[in-house]
Write a protein that holds these residues in place. Structure first.
Motif, PDB file in Angstrom:
ATOM      1  N   PHE A  14       0.829  -1.201   0.000  1.00 58.21           N
ATOM      2  CA  PHE A  14       0.000   0.000   0.000  1.00 58.21           C
ATOM      3  C   PHE A  14       0.869   1.259   0.000  1.00 58.21           C
ATOM      4  CE2 PHE A  14      -2.831   2.985   2.480  1.00 58.21           C
ATOM      5  CZ  PHE A  14      -3.592   3.333   1.382  1.00 58.21           C
ATOM      6  N   ILE A  15       1.944   1.240   0.778  1.00 61.69           N
ATOM      7  CA  ILE A  15       2.868   2.377   0.800  1.00 61.69           C
ATOM      8  C   ILE A  15       3.464   2.601  -0.588  1.00 61.69           C
ATOM      9  CG2 ILE A  15       5.108   3.164   1.681  1.00 61.69           C
ATOM     10  CD1 ILE A  15       4.314   1.959   4.386  1.00 61.69           C
ATOM     11  N   SER A  16       3.804   1.530  -1.282  1.00 63.65           N
ATOM     12  CA  SER A  16       4.341   1.649  -2.648  1.00 63.65           C
ATOM     13  C   SER A  16       3.340   2.316  -3.576  1.00 63.65           C
ATOM     14  CB  SER A  16       4.712   0.280  -3.204  1.00 63.65           C
ATOM     15  OG  SER A  16       5.769  -0.275  -2.491  1.00 63.65           O
ATOM     16  N   ASN A  17       2.062   1.942  -3.446  1.00 64.52           N
ATOM     17  CA  ASN A  17       1.015   2.559  -4.267  1.00 64.52           C
ATOM     18  C   ASN A  17       0.858   4.038  -3.955  1.00 64.52           C
ATOM     19  OD1 ASN A  17       0.450   0.204  -5.614  1.00 64.52           O
ATOM     20  ND2 ASN A  17      -1.259  -0.356  -4.308  1.00 64.52           N
ATOM     21  N   ILE A  18       0.897   4.384  -2.690  1.00 67.68           N
ATOM     22  CA  ILE A  18       0.788   5.788  -2.290  1.00 67.68           C
ATOM     23  C   ILE A  18       1.979   6.579  -2.840  1.00 67.68           C
ATOM     24  CG2 ILE A  18       0.891   7.377  -0.336  1.00 67.68           C
ATOM     25  CD1 ILE A  18      -0.651   5.313   1.275  1.00 67.68           C
ATOM     26  N   SER A  21       1.767   7.775  -6.354  1.00 70.96           N
ATOM     27  CA  SER A  21       0.828   8.870  -6.614  1.00 70.96           C
ATOM     28  C   SER A  21       1.339  10.219  -6.092  1.00 70.96           C
ATOM     29  CB  SER A  21      -0.531   8.562  -6.010  1.00 70.96           C
ATOM     30  OG  SER A  21      -0.470   8.559  -4.604  1.00 70.96           O
ATOM     31  N   MET A  22       2.465  10.198  -5.379  1.00 74.87           N
ATOM     32  CA  MET A  22       3.038  11.427  -4.826  1.00 74.87           C
ATOM     33  C   MET A  22       4.343  11.744  -5.541  1.00 74.87           C
ATOM     34  SD  MET A  22       2.496  10.519  -0.812  1.00 74.87           S
ATOM     35  CE  MET A  22       2.789  12.136  -0.140  1.00 74.87           C
ATOM     36  N   THR A  23       4.697  13.005  -5.553  1.00 77.15           N
ATOM     37  CA  THR A  23       5.993  13.394  -6.101  1.00 77.15           C
ATOM     38  C   THR A  23       6.948  13.634  -4.938  1.00 77.15           C
ATOM     39  OG1 THR A  23       5.151  15.651  -6.238  1.00 77.15           O
ATOM     40  CG2 THR A  23       5.175  14.378  -8.271  1.00 77.15           C
ATOM     41  N   LEU A  24       7.766  12.631  -4.669  1.00 80.14           N
ATOM     42  CA  LEU A  24       8.718  12.692  -3.567  1.00 80.14           C
ATOM     43  C   LEU A  24      10.115  12.395  -4.073  1.00 80.14           C
ATOM     44  CD1 LEU A  24       6.793  10.580  -0.905  1.00 80.14           C
ATOM     45  CD2 LEU A  24       7.051  13.048  -0.915  1.00 80.14           C
ATOM     46  N   ASN A  25      11.092  12.956  -3.400  1.00 79.47           N
ATOM     47  CA  ASN A  25      12.478  12.589  -3.687  1.00 79.47           C
ATOM     48  C   ASN A  25      12.704  11.148  -3.267  1.00 79.47           C
ATOM     49  OD1 ASN A  25      13.119  15.129  -4.627  1.00 79.47           O
ATOM     50  ND2 ASN A  25      13.786  15.856  -2.616  1.00 79.47           N
ATOM     51  N   LYS A  26      13.665  10.506  -3.886  1.00 78.02           N
ATOM     52  CA  LYS A  26      13.942   9.103  -3.575  1.00 78.02           C
ATOM     53  C   LYS A  26      14.462   8.902  -2.156  1.00 78.02           C
ATOM     54  CE  LYS A  26      14.754   7.672  -8.285  1.00 78.02           C
ATOM     55  NZ  LYS A  26      15.666   7.044  -9.246  1.00 78.02           N
ATOM     56  N   ASP A  27      14.984   9.965  -1.545  1.00 82.18           N
ATOM     57  CA  ASP A  27      15.526   9.829  -0.195  1.00 82.18           C
ATOM     58  C   ASP A  27      14.486  10.055   0.905  1.00 82.18           C
ATOM     59  OD1 ASP A  27      15.236  12.550  -0.631  1.00 82.18           O
ATOM     60  OD2 ASP A  27      17.024  13.090   0.497  1.00 82.18           O
ATOM     61  N   LEU A  32       2.992   5.112   7.676  1.00 86.10           N
ATOM     62  CA  LEU A  32       1.547   5.180   7.896  1.00 86.10           C
ATOM     63  C   LEU A  32       1.257   5.121   9.389  1.00 86.10           C
ATOM     64  CD1 LEU A  32       0.045   2.819   5.172  1.00 86.10           C
ATOM     65  CD2 LEU A  32       0.106   5.303   5.192  1.00 86.10           C
ATOM     66  N   PHE A  33       0.325   5.968   9.801  1.00 89.42           N
ATOM     67  CA  PHE A  33      -0.091   6.020  11.198  1.00 89.42           C
ATOM     68  C   PHE A  33      -1.592   5.804  11.283  1.00 89.42           C
ATOM     69  CE2 PHE A  33       3.693   8.577  10.783  1.00 89.42           C
ATOM     70  CZ  PHE A  33       4.430   8.255  11.913  1.00 89.42           C
ATOM     71  N   GLU A  62      -3.010   8.200   8.474  1.00 87.06           N
ATOM     72  CA  GLU A  62      -2.278   9.411   8.147  1.00 87.06           C
ATOM     73  C   GLU A  62      -0.937   9.002   7.552  1.00 87.06           C
ATOM     74  OE1 GLU A  62      -1.954  12.132  11.394  1.00 87.06           O
ATOM     75  OE2 GLU A  62      -4.023  11.798  11.985  1.00 87.06           O
ATOM     76  N   VAL A  63      -0.497   9.765   6.580  1.00 85.24           N
ATOM     77  CA  VAL A  63       0.792   9.498   5.932  1.00 85.24           C
ATOM     78  C   VAL A  63       1.802  10.508   6.448  1.00 85.24           C
ATOM     79  CG1 VAL A  63       2.013   9.408   3.734  1.00 85.24           C
ATOM     80  CG2 VAL A  63      -0.355   8.642   3.861  1.00 85.24           C
ATOM     81  N   GLY A  64       2.939  10.000   6.877  1.00 90.47           N
ATOM     82  CA  GLY A  64       4.034  10.858   7.306  1.00 90.47           C
ATOM     83  C   GLY A  64       5.243  10.577   6.443  1.00 90.47           C
ATOM     84  N   ASP A  65       6.024  11.594   6.182  1.00 90.00           N
ATOM     85  CA  ASP A  65       7.237  11.402   5.397  1.00 90.00           C
ATOM     86  C   ASP A  65       8.409  12.063   6.105  1.00 90.00           C
ATOM     87  OD1 ASP A  65       6.124  13.939   4.817  1.00 90.00           O
ATOM     88  OD2 ASP A  65       7.363  14.105   3.036  1.00 90.00           O
TER      89      ASP A  65
END
Length: 72
Positions: A14-18, A21-27, A32-33, A62-65
Motif C-alpha cells: 500500500f505504501i508503494s502505491n501511495i 501517486s506522490m511526487t517525492l524525492n527518492k531519499d 503510515l499512522f 495518516e501518511v508521514g514522510d
C-alpha cells in the motif's frame, strides 16, 4: 483521499502505491499512522482494519514522510 484496498494486501504494498501517486524525492521515506501509532510495513491491511477501524467501519490513516539516511 480514499482507497479501496484488498484485505490481504500488506502495508508495504500500500505504501508503494501511495508513493507512486506522490511526487517525492527518492531519499524520503513514507510511514503510515493509525490513531497516532506507527503501522509496521509487514502487517496485513485486513488485520490493521480489524484492529483499528472506526465506528463508521472506515480505517483512517495518516501518511508521514521523513528524509531517510539521517538527512533533515
Amino acid at each position: 483521499m480514499k482507497y479501496l484496498i484488498p484485505k490481504e494486501f500488506k502495508v508495504c504494498s500500500f505504501i508503494s502505491n501511495i508513493r507512486r501517486s506522490m511526487t517525492l524525492n527518492k531519499d524520503v521515506a513514507i510511514y503510515l499512522f493509525v490513531q497516532n501509532k506507527l503501522i509496521k510495513s509487514d502487517q496485513v491491511i485486513g488485520d490493521v482494519y480489524n484492529k483499528h477501524k472506526d465506528e463508521d467501519n472506515f480505517l483512517y490513516m495518516e501518511v508521514g514522510d521523513l528524509p531517510s539516511y539521517g538527512q533533515f
